[in-house]
Design a protein around this motif. Structure first.
Motif, PDB file in Angstrom:
ATOM      1  N   ILE A 118       7.340 -33.959 -17.668  1.00 23.80           N
ATOM      2  CA  ILE A 118       8.594 -33.303 -17.258  1.00 23.80           C
ATOM      3  C   ILE A 118       8.297 -32.070 -16.414  1.00 23.80           C
ATOM      4  O   ILE A 118       8.953 -31.826 -15.394  1.00 23.80           O
ATOM      5  CB  ILE A 118       9.441 -32.920 -18.491  1.00 23.80           C
ATOM      6  N   GLY A 119       7.357 -31.264 -16.847  1.00 23.11           N
ATOM      7  CA  GLY A 119       6.945 -30.094 -16.076  1.00 23.11           C
ATOM      8  C   GLY A 119       8.002 -29.017 -15.963  1.00 23.11           C
ATOM      9  O   GLY A 119       8.009 -28.232 -15.007  1.00 23.11           O
ATOM     10  N   GLY A 120       8.938 -28.984 -16.926  1.00 23.26           N
ATOM     11  CA  GLY A 120       9.947 -27.927 -16.929  1.00 23.26           C
ATOM     12  C   GLY A 120      11.077 -28.111 -15.943  1.00 23.26           C
ATOM     13  O   GLY A 120      11.931 -27.223 -15.809  1.00 23.26           O
ATOM     14  N   LYS A 121      11.139 -29.259 -15.253  1.00 27.11           N
ATOM     15  CA  LYS A 121      12.185 -29.486 -14.257  1.00 27.11           C
ATOM     16  C   LYS A 121      12.757 -30.893 -14.405  1.00 27.11           C
ATOM     17  O   LYS A 121      12.027 -31.840 -14.691  1.00 27.11           O
ATOM     18  CB  LYS A 121      11.633 -29.302 -12.839  1.00 27.11           C
ATOM     19  N   LEU A 122      14.059 -31.004 -14.187  1.00 26.56           N
ATOM     20  CA  LEU A 122      14.752 -32.290 -14.305  1.00 26.56           C
ATOM     21  C   LEU A 122      15.440 -32.648 -12.994  1.00 26.56           C
ATOM     22  O   LEU A 122      15.830 -31.767 -12.216  1.00 26.56           O
ATOM     23  CB  LEU A 122      15.788 -32.221 -15.427  1.00 26.56           C
ATOM     24  N   ASP A 123      15.607 -33.946 -12.777  1.00 24.84           N
ATOM     25  CA  ASP A 123      16.340 -34.399 -11.595  1.00 24.84           C
ATOM     26  C   ASP A 123      17.840 -34.224 -11.773  1.00 24.84           C
ATOM     27  O   ASP A 123      18.550 -33.878 -10.821  1.00 24.84           O
ATOM     28  CB  ASP A 123      16.024 -35.876 -11.324  1.00 24.84           C
ATOM     29  N   LEU A 124      18.306 -34.473 -12.996  1.00 25.31           N
ATOM     30  CA  LEU A 124      19.751 -34.420 -13.264  1.00 25.31           C
ATOM     31  C   LEU A 124      19.969 -34.204 -14.751  1.00 25.31           C
ATOM     32  O   LEU A 124      19.154 -34.637 -15.574  1.00 25.31           O
ATOM     33  CB  LEU A 124      20.429 -35.718 -12.807  1.00 25.31           C
ATOM     34  N   ALA A 125      21.052 -33.516 -15.099  1.00 23.48           N
ATOM     35  CA  ALA A 125      21.465 -33.374 -16.494  1.00 23.48           C
ATOM     36  C   ALA A 125      22.950 -33.676 -16.581  1.00 23.48           C
ATOM     37  O   ALA A 125      23.728 -33.294 -15.690  1.00 23.48           O
ATOM     38  CB  ALA A 125      21.186 -31.964 -17.006  1.00 23.48           C
ATOM     39  N   ILE A 126      23.352 -34.377 -17.639  1.00 21.45           N
ATOM     40  CA  ILE A 126      24.764 -34.738 -17.819  1.00 21.45           C
ATOM     41  C   ILE A 126      25.202 -34.364 -19.226  1.00 21.45           C
ATOM     42  O   ILE A 126      24.472 -34.591 -20.194  1.00 21.45           O
ATOM     43  CB  ILE A 126      24.996 -36.233 -17.533  1.00 21.45           C
ATOM     44  N   ASP A 127      26.402 -33.780 -19.318  1.00 21.26           N
ATOM     45  CA  ASP A 127      26.867 -33.287 -20.615  1.00 21.26           C
ATOM     46  C   ASP A 127      28.382 -33.143 -20.594  1.00 21.26           C
ATOM     47  O   ASP A 127      29.015 -33.160 -19.525  1.00 21.26           O
ATOM     48  CB  ASP A 127      26.229 -31.923 -20.903  1.00 21.26           C
ATOM     49  N   GLY A 128      28.955 -32.982 -21.764  1.00 22.54           N
ATOM     50  CA  GLY A 128      30.376 -32.681 -21.888  1.00 22.54           C
ATOM     51  C   GLY A 128      30.618 -31.191 -21.777  1.00 22.54           C
ATOM     52  O   GLY A 128      29.710 -30.402 -21.496  1.00 22.54           O
ATOM     53  N   ALA A 129      31.868 -30.784 -22.009  1.00 17.98           N
ATOM     54  CA  ALA A 129      32.223 -29.364 -21.996  1.00 17.98           C
ATOM     55  C   ALA A 129      33.435 -29.160 -22.894  1.00 17.98           C
ATOM     56  O   ALA A 129      34.204 -30.095 -23.143  1.00 17.98           O
ATOM     57  CB  ALA A 129      32.519 -28.889 -20.582  1.00 17.98           C
ATOM     58  N   ASP A 130      33.592 -27.933 -23.357  1.00 18.40           N
ATOM     59  CA  ASP A 130      34.751 -27.596 -24.179  1.00 18.40           C
ATOM     60  C   ASP A 130      35.934 -27.152 -23.319  1.00 18.40           C
ATOM     61  O   ASP A 130      37.084 -27.382 -23.683  1.00 18.40           O
ATOM     62  CB  ASP A 130      34.379 -26.500 -25.179  1.00 18.40           C
ATOM     63  N   GLU A 131      35.634 -26.512 -22.199  1.00 16.41           N
ATOM     64  CA  GLU A 131      36.638 -26.175 -21.191  1.00 16.41           C
ATOM     65  C   GLU A 131      35.985 -26.186 -19.820  1.00 16.41           C
ATOM     66  O   GLU A 131      34.810 -25.837 -19.681  1.00 16.41           O
ATOM     67  CB  GLU A 131      37.248 -24.789 -21.435  1.00 16.41           C
ATOM     68  N   VAL A 132      36.754 -26.579 -18.802  1.00 10.75           N
ATOM     69  CA  VAL A 132      36.297 -26.550 -17.411  1.00 10.75           C
ATOM     70  C   VAL A 132      37.417 -25.958 -16.568  1.00 10.75           C
ATOM     71  O   VAL A 132      38.570 -26.414 -16.646  1.00 10.75           O
ATOM     72  CB  VAL A 132      35.967 -27.962 -16.877  1.00 10.75           C
ATOM     73  N   ASP A 133      37.099 -24.938 -15.741  1.00 12.04           N
ATOM     74  CA  ASP A 133      38.131 -24.331 -14.897  1.00 12.04           C
ATOM     75  C   ASP A 133      38.063 -24.893 -13.477  1.00 12.04           C
ATOM     76  O   ASP A 133      37.166 -25.685 -13.159  1.00 12.04           O
ATOM     77  CB  ASP A 133      38.043 -22.805 -14.948  1.00 12.04           C
TER      78      ASP A 133
END
Length: 242
Positions: free
Chosen positions: A87-102
């Motif tokens: 991994i080397g401390g870096k990612l191509d992409l991350a996906i997640d939910g959220a509790d609020e989005v403005d």
């Protein structure tokens, strides 16, 4: 007939994974961060389906909680640490939910007490993606859903005093079916904070992170995500996808 919240979560997760594959943002051999919660879990499942049918190969996942780790193990998705050489401390992409989005795509995360690991993963990803149902889309942040602040136990009162000076009303998060506070995966406690008026998310994130004794705040404003929001009518709004 309007979609239920559960149906919206599945819809937005499937739509996001399929769209990101189509756009070339999810691809074979990639390093992907996988988030936590009731919207992230359908996304993990959809990702696993594409791995199983051969659309995706050699996926390396970094997870944000024990919940997600267990799901990946069940689906056969290899799990790594951010510290692993692969991994080397870096990612191509991350996906997640959220509790609020403005409307500016700033978020509150941490309703599941996993926002420290989520931020480590999502702030070290080239592309950050948030998936949410329509109930999570808000005009302003800070007055309704509490902003979680993970704190070192010994610093709880000094941190609370500093948060009060920033206008926050703080409540120590208590455990469910357990006497005493919630203890995070990192062994810390959570202060849930609300304000009487909407906050400047970026400024407040910086100010809270500067408080001695704060591990991390659940405000996400500094790696602007692509946002997918499902609606009751079965449509999905997409923001910030170039």
């Amino acid at each position: 007939m309007a979609l239920s919240q559960s149906e919206q979560k599945i819809l937005v997760a499937n739509t996001a994974i399929d769209t990101l594959i189509e756009k070339g943002l999810i691809f074979s051999g990639m390093k992907i961060g996988l988030g936590t919660g009731s919207t992230a879990m359908p996304a993990v499942k959809r990702l696993a389906e594409h791995i199983k049918d051969g659309t995706l190969k050699d996926i390396k996942a970094v997870v944000t909680s024990f919940q997600t780790q267990n799901a990946c193990q069940d689906y056969g998705i290899p799990v790594y640490s951010m510290n692993d050489r692969a991994i080397g401390g870096k990612l191509d992409l991350a996906i997640d939910g959220a509790d609020e989005v403005d409307p500016e795509c700033s978020c509150i995360k941490g309703g599941g007490a996993a926002h420290v690991r989520e931020k480590i993963v999502e702030y070290n990803a080239k592309v950050f993606v948030v998936i949410a149902d329509s109930s999570k889309s808000v005009k302003t942040i800070g007055t309704k859903f509490p902003v979680p602040v993970e704190v070192i136990a010994e610093a709880r009162i000094p941190v609370e005093n500093a948060l009060n000076e920033l206008g926050a009303v703080c409540v120590l998060r208590e455990g469910v079916r357990k006497c005493g506070p919630v203890i995070t995966d990192n062994g810390n406690q959570i202060l849930d904070c609300t304000w009487k008026t909407p906050i400047n998310v970026a400024e407040m994130e910086t100010k809270i992170d500067e408080i001695c004794g704060v591990v991390e705040v659940g405000l996400f404003s500094k790696n602007k995500p692509i946002v997918f929001i499902s609606k009751e009518d079965g449509s999905v709004e997409i923001r910030n996808l170039k």
